[in-house]
Design a protein around this motif. Structure first.
Motif, mmCIF file in Angstrom:
data_model
loop_
_atom_site.group_PDB
_atom_site.id
_atom_site.type_symbol
_atom_site.label_atom_id
_atom_site.label_comp_id
_atom_site.label_asym_id
_atom_site.label_seq_id
_atom_site.Cartn_x
_atom_site.Cartn_y
_atom_site.Cartn_z
ATOM 1 N N GLY A 116 39.509 37.899 41.477
ATOM 2 C CA GLY A 116 38.651 38.667 40.576
ATOM 3 C C GLY A 116 37.775 39.665 41.294
ATOM 4 O O GLY A 116 37.477 40.737 40.774
ATOM 5 N N PHE A 117 37.353 39.319 42.508
ATOM 6 C CA PHE A 117 36.355 40.131 43.192
ATOM 7 C C PHE A 117 36.696 40.421 44.651
ATOM 8 O O PHE A 117 35.817 40.743 45.437
ATOM 9 C CB PHE A 117 34.989 39.433 43.116
ATOM 10 C CG PHE A 117 34.515 39.237 41.702
ATOM 11 C CD1 PHE A 117 33.960 40.291 40.994
ATOM 12 C CD2 PHE A 117 34.642 38.016 41.072
ATOM 13 C CE1 PHE A 117 33.529 40.126 39.690
ATOM 14 C CE2 PHE A 117 34.213 37.843 39.766
ATOM 15 C CZ PHE A 117 33.659 38.896 39.076
ATOM 16 N N LYS A 127 34.688 32.762 40.411
ATOM 17 C CA LYS A 127 35.919 32.733 39.623
ATOM 18 C C LYS A 127 36.060 34.040 38.856
ATOM 19 O O LYS A 127 35.101 34.550 38.305
ATOM 20 C CB LYS A 127 35.910 31.555 38.654
ATOM 21 C CG LYS A 127 36.110 30.228 39.344
ATOM 22 C CD LYS A 127 36.282 29.104 38.354
ATOM 23 C CE LYS A 127 36.529 27.805 39.095
ATOM 24 N NZ LYS A 127 36.774 26.696 38.179
ATOM 25 N N GLY A 128 37.270 34.547 38.819
ATOM 26 C CA GLY A 128 37.523 35.849 38.198
ATOM 27 C C GLY A 128 37.752 35.775 36.705
ATOM 28 O O GLY A 128 38.752 36.295 36.219
ATOM 29 N N TYR A 129 36.840 35.165 35.983
ATOM 30 C CA TYR A 129 36.963 35.128 34.530
ATOM 31 C C TYR A 129 36.880 36.545 33.977
ATOM 32 O O TYR A 129 36.080 37.357 34.436
ATOM 33 C CB TYR A 129 35.862 34.272 33.903
ATOM 34 C CG TYR A 129 35.929 32.811 34.268
ATOM 35 C CD1 TYR A 129 37.066 32.056 33.990
ATOM 36 C CD2 TYR A 129 34.856 32.173 34.879
ATOM 37 C CE1 TYR A 129 37.130 30.711 34.322
ATOM 38 C CE2 TYR A 129 34.911 30.833 35.209
ATOM 39 C CZ TYR A 129 36.052 30.106 34.919
ATOM 40 O OH TYR A 129 36.114 28.783 35.250
ATOM 41 N N GLU A 130 37.705 36.814 32.991
ATOM 42 C CA GLU A 130 37.790 38.156 32.393
ATOM 43 C C GLU A 130 36.419 38.754 32.070
ATOM 44 O O GLU A 130 36.130 39.875 32.477
ATOM 45 C CB GLU A 130 38.672 38.102 31.146
ATOM 46 C CG GLU A 130 38.866 39.425 30.465
ATOM 47 C CD GLU A 130 39.867 40.329 31.163
ATOM 48 O OE1 GLU A 130 39.762 41.554 30.989
ATOM 49 O OE2 GLU A 130 40.747 39.829 31.878
ATOM 50 N N PRO A 131 35.532 38.046 31.339
ATOM 51 C CA PRO A 131 34.241 38.667 30.997
ATOM 52 C C PRO A 131 33.376 38.965 32.222
ATOM 53 O O PRO A 131 32.648 39.952 32.238
ATOM 54 C CB PRO A 131 33.551 37.655 30.088
ATOM 55 C CG PRO A 131 34.550 36.615 29.755
ATOM 56 C CD PRO A 131 35.703 36.753 30.705
ATOM 57 N N ARG A 136 31.065 43.038 35.695
ATOM 58 C CA ARG A 136 30.810 43.574 37.038
ATOM 59 C C ARG A 136 31.308 45.016 37.169
ATOM 60 O O ARG A 136 30.705 45.824 37.868
ATOM 61 C CB ARG A 136 31.487 42.690 38.089
ATOM 62 C CG ARG A 136 31.210 43.103 39.496
ATOM 63 C CD ARG A 136 29.768 42.815 39.877
ATOM 64 N NE ARG A 136 29.509 43.314 41.203
ATOM 65 C CZ ARG A 136 28.551 44.177 41.504
ATOM 66 N NH1 ARG A 136 27.733 44.612 40.575
ATOM 67 N NH2 ARG A 136 28.403 44.591 42.729
ATOM 68 N N LEU A 137 32.382 45.337 36.473
ATOM 69 C CA LEU A 137 32.920 46.700 36.503
ATOM 70 C C LEU A 137 32.150 47.663 35.602
ATOM 71 O O LEU A 137 32.387 48.860 35.625
ATOM 72 C CB LEU A 137 34.390 46.700 36.079
ATOM 73 C CG LEU A 137 35.365 46.041 37.045
ATOM 74 C CD1 LEU A 137 36.743 45.959 36.420
ATOM 75 C CD2 LEU A 137 35.424 46.799 38.353
ATOM 76 N N GLY A 138 31.260 47.113 34.783
ATOM 77 C CA GLY A 138 30.497 47.955 33.858
ATOM 78 C C GLY A 138 31.189 48.166 32.533
ATOM 79 O O GLY A 138 30.743 48.953 31.704
ATOM 80 N N GLY A 139 32.275 47.455 32.311
ATOM 81 C CA GLY A 139 33.042 47.624 31.089
ATOM 82 C C GLY A 139 32.292 47.221 29.833
ATOM 83 O O GLY A 139 32.460 47.839 28.781
ATOM 84 N N CYS A 160 40.941 43.763 32.207
ATOM 85 C CA CYS A 160 40.939 43.507 33.656
ATOM 86 C C CYS A 160 42.179 42.734 34.093
ATOM 87 O O CYS A 160 42.783 43.060 35.113
ATOM 88 C CB CYS A 160 39.680 42.754 34.048
ATOM 89 S SG CYS A 160 38.180 43.707 33.757
ATOM 90 N N SER A 161 42.565 41.729 33.330
ATOM 91 C CA SER A 161 43.756 40.941 33.689
ATOM 92 C C SER A 161 45.008 41.802 33.663
ATOM 93 O O SER A 161 45.850 41.726 34.556
ATOM 94 C CB SER A 161 43.921 39.759 32.733
ATOM 95 O OG SER A 161 42.863 38.850 32.894
ATOM 96 N N TRP A 162 45.133 42.619 32.619
ATOM 97 C CA TRP A 162 46.316 43.480 32.514
ATOM 98 C C TRP A 162 46.335 44.493 33.660
ATOM 99 O O TRP A 162 47.375 44.689 34.301
ATOM 100 C CB TRP A 162 46.350 44.188 31.160
ATOM 101 C CG TRP A 162 47.523 45.101 31.028
ATOM 102 C CD1 TRP A 162 47.518 46.455 31.065
ATOM 103 C CD2 TRP A 162 48.894 44.737 30.891
ATOM 104 N NE1 TRP A 162 48.789 46.956 30.953
ATOM 105 C CE2 TRP A 162 49.660 45.912 30.838
ATOM 106 C CE3 TRP A 162 49.555 43.503 30.808
ATOM 107 C CZ2 TRP A 162 51.045 45.910 30.705
ATOM 108 C CZ3 TRP A 162 50.941 43.509 30.678
ATOM 109 C CH2 TRP A 162 51.664 44.700 30.622
ATOM 110 N N SER A 163 45.214 45.114 33.936
ATOM 111 C CA SER A 163 45.144 46.098 35.027
ATOM 112 C C SER A 163 45.473 45.452 36.364
ATOM 113 O O SER A 163 46.210 46.018 37.173
ATOM 114 C CB SER A 163 43.751 46.724 35.081
ATOM 115 O OG SER A 163 43.459 47.390 33.889
ATOM 116 N N ALA A 164 44.931 44.257 36.600
ATOM 117 C CA ALA A 164 45.198 43.563 37.861
ATOM 118 C C ALA A 164 46.674 43.202 37.985
ATOM 119 O O ALA A 164 47.257 43.329 39.071
ATOM 120 C CB ALA A 164 44.337 42.310 37.969
#
Length: 181
Positions: A116-117, A127-131, A136-139, A160-164
């Protein structure tokens, strides 16, 4: 007609949607994908989209804290072309199935580690939880105009998950191209 990734062997060590999407797309183009699930099955099995993400994959339940099961996972991974893992940084290494250990057994291995980070920095262990990633990205602030009240807005689409997963997929395909070149 042969599929583009026919003959490619992939091991998916991922309980996350991001890793599942990478494995799904590789499998869609002919790769043989083996999903290693924890005892009791992947937590993704409770999601309505699981049949979509798991289509065409083989599956095996292994307890990565059991030495015998860990040996099976390491053997599968060491004989694969691609290993996908979405553990927090250092977890795969501590288990002995990190890229360094596996590539020592298989120099042609392409490893993809999705976090996630990132692997270093103050948030690496989070943990890279979606929210959390979205915040953190400012979304969440970027979507604030979608709601009538002031403040951030949570969007249920997993941007974020789709982009990753798409970035990881492009990285895997580029690494495979370079490996063959």
């Amino acid at each position: 007609m042969a599929e583009a990734l026919n003959g490619l062997r992939v091991v998916e060590l991922s309980p996350t949607m991001t890793g599942a999407q990478v494995g799904q797309l590789l499998g869609d183009f002919g790769a043989e994908v083996v999903l290693i699930e924890p005892p009791g099955g992947s937590p993704l099995r409770s999601q309505p989209a699981f049949p979509f993400w798991a289509r065409g994959k083989k599956s095996i339940e292994l307890d990565l804290h059991d030495p015998a099961d860990l040996g099976v996972a390491a053997g599968l991974a060491a004989s694969a072309d691609v290993v996908i893992e979405t553990f927090r940084p250092g977890v795969a290494d501590r288990l002995g199935i990190g890229y360094e250990a596996l590539s020592a057994r298989n120099a042609r291995l392409v490893g993809v580690s999705i976090t996630g980070f990132g692997r270093i920095g103050p948030y690496a262990g989070v943990k890279g939880y979606e929210p959390l990633v979205m915040a953190r990205l400012g979304g969440l602030s970027a979507f604030a105009g979608m709601v009538p009240r002031p403040g951030p807005a949570y969007v249920s689409v997993p941007f974020c998950s789709w982009s990753a997963s798409q970035a990881a997929l492009q990285g895997v395909l580029a690494a495979l191209f370079e490996r063959e070149r």
